[in-house]
Design a protein around this motif. Structure first.
Motif, mmCIF file in Angstrom:
data_model
loop_
_atom_site.group_PDB
_atom_site.id
_atom_site.type_symbol
_atom_site.label_atom_id
_atom_site.label_comp_id
_atom_site.label_asym_id
_atom_site.label_seq_id
_atom_site.Cartn_x
_atom_site.Cartn_y
_atom_site.Cartn_z
ATOM 1 N N ASP A 35 51.471 74.459 122.708
ATOM 2 C CA ASP A 35 51.968 74.719 121.360
ATOM 3 C C ASP A 35 50.929 75.397 120.459
ATOM 4 N N GLN A 60 54.917 72.024 115.456
ATOM 5 C CA GLN A 60 56.147 72.714 115.818
ATOM 6 C C GLN A 60 57.261 72.495 114.802
ATOM 7 N N VAL A 75 56.515 67.618 121.591
ATOM 8 C CA VAL A 75 55.897 68.752 120.903
ATOM 9 C C VAL A 75 54.681 68.279 120.117
ATOM 10 N N PRO A 117 60.660 73.430 123.155
ATOM 11 C CA PRO A 117 59.608 73.057 124.107
ATOM 12 C C PRO A 117 60.060 73.267 125.554
#
Length: 181
Positions: A81, A86, A116, A142
């Protein structure tokens, strides 16, 4: 110039790794690679201006060793990420937490597709509620990274991936439903 990252493709257009702009320019000027995509920045010397490439391709094929599967752990989730929340897009570095999109209390599993990175504020705001109840949404869906190589590429990818996206396979963890921050 060393903060600019360049995607390096194998001769077969398969993503290999990410290098610095300096290394990419050396590969170009020694004839070991070709420019595929230009980046937005230009550097100047007394006699020439050089456009920093965004993507280069090696002239020779590099055989890669068998790469192990990606381990599921907090460090790799944060890498996937880009150490970015996120939910809000804030970059929090190592202080980021991980969050279950579908909370465990509601049957959410601890798998790549349900976990996430999140800043502490968003994690607390969401709590154990589903996204719609918390009035929150994800920047991107994700996914499990295909390999450690793609996990590293996603970590170094520029905002929105831009010119890199067409060279990354679907399922590399790089599918974007919004923007990658």
């Amino acid at each position: 110039m060393d903060t600019d990252k360049v995607l390096v493709l194998n001769n077969s257009f398969e993503p290999l790794h990410v290098c610095t702009a300096r290394r990419a320019i050396i590969l170009l000027y020694t004839g070991k690679a070709e420019r595929i995509e230009d980046g937005p920045r230009v550097i100047h010397s007394p006699s020439i201006a050089i456009i920093i490439p965004a993507v280069i391709r090696l002239h020779r094929y590099v055989k890669r060793p068998v790469i192990p599967a990606v381990s599921f752990n907090k460090k790799n989730i944060l890498k996937r990420d880009g150490y970015t929340c996120q939910y809000c897009g804030r970059n929090g570095g190592e202080r980021m937490t991980i969050d279950h999109v579908i909370p465990r209390s509601l049957g959410g599993r601890t798998i790549w597709e349900n976990v996430v990175s999140a800043c502490r504020a968003c994690n607390v705001k969401k709590g154990s509620k589903p996204l719609h109840e918390a009035s929150m949404s994800l920047l991107r869906k994700p996914a499990k990274p295909v390999s450690v190589v793609y996990l590293g590429i996603m970590f170094y990818s520029p905002h929105g991936i831009g010119s890199w996206s067409k060279y990354l396979p679907r399922g590399a963890g790089g599918e974007l439903s919004g923007s990658l921050s």
